[in-house]
Design an enzyme around this catalytic site. Sequence first.
Site, mmCIF file in Angstrom:
data_model
loop_
_atom_site.group_PDB
_atom_site.id
_atom_site.type_symbol
_atom_site.label_atom_id
_atom_site.label_comp_id
_atom_site.label_asym_id
_atom_site.label_seq_id
_atom_site.Cartn_x
_atom_site.Cartn_y
_atom_site.Cartn_z
ATOM 1 C CD GLU A 59 -17.180 22.002 71.880
ATOM 2 O OE1 GLU A 59 -17.957 22.204 70.818
ATOM 3 O OE2 GLU A 59 -16.026 21.948 71.735
ATOM 4 C CE LYS B 13 -11.022 22.503 66.283
ATOM 5 N NZ LYS B 13 -11.819 22.947 67.498
#
Length: 310
Positions: free
Chosen positions: A26, A160
């Site tokens: 990404e 995360k």
Amino acid sequence: MKHPNITLSPEITRALNFSTPVVALESTVITHGLPHPQNLELARDMEHQVRDHDATPATVALLDGEIRIGLSDEELIRLADAESNSVLKVSHRDFATAILKKKNGGTTVAGTMFAAQLAGIKVFATGGIGGVHKESSFDISTDLRALAEIPMIVVCAGAKAILDLPATLEYLETMGVPVVGYQTDEFPAFYSRESGLGVSVRLDSPREIADFARAHWNFGMRSAVLVTNPVPETDAISKSEMEPLILKASAEAIEQGIHGQKLTPFLLSRISQLTEGKSLRTNLALLLNNARLAAQIAGEMKTNKQVKAI
Ligand code: PSU
Ligand code: MN
């Protein structure tokens, strides 16, 4: 693969034509996730890790409104040098904006998955996926929808830690996304190896992961297989050390009215300040660790004789 808005580099075209292993990478992490110049070093290092493990890196990004798969070093520099307010953070809803306005953009996990599947790429490495935010339970990353809808192996270090991890796991379960623990029974929490939460299956080798994904898809499932790879012990920060800092950064985000696309980059950079750069080193280490595992899995997807086109 011909698509009017997607351009593959010659190297990626060749790799896909010859069915050699390819790993998508990404670019939001380059444009919005890491500071300069670590972002450029990281982008190059991730590509190296993939090559060192016998796969071709396919970094996905938007350049002048064109979706690009496989970038040259000059193009990586262009992305890494761009001010984060002049380059878009491209998830599903933002592609048309970038195309129409001929913008540069870093693709999120969701955006990268969307573009990579159009090219026929099956394995993708990132740092940590987005999920349900603590600050507002309505802030749910498009990453989760992409994982529900796009059949691809996504290698990450968990979600995360700034997120509501139990809610994120519940959402993945509802959407039928298997959460694989690589050599672990515990869902890793990005900076930390521990979260106190479980995975849906533990698998111990790249080969087993490739076999698992084939079983999932050959049976007719269309969702992604999320592979969670704990950050190496030497770079990990304990959950107890991280928790108060995450709470502090989160409270500041609410106080300052930061929300939407800006929330994740704000939290990551604030936590990096609060840890005096330690969390940044952890973030870099886990990204490289994921690139490595993704390349090994991509190798297994290709070498196994039972591979069936999906
Ligand atoms: N992993 C990292 N750093 C990042 C990201 C992942 O180590 O910055 C990016 C990914 O692109 C992911 C995005 O899709 O953060 C999540 O953003 P949001 O929460 O706004 O959906
Ligand atoms: Mn969001």
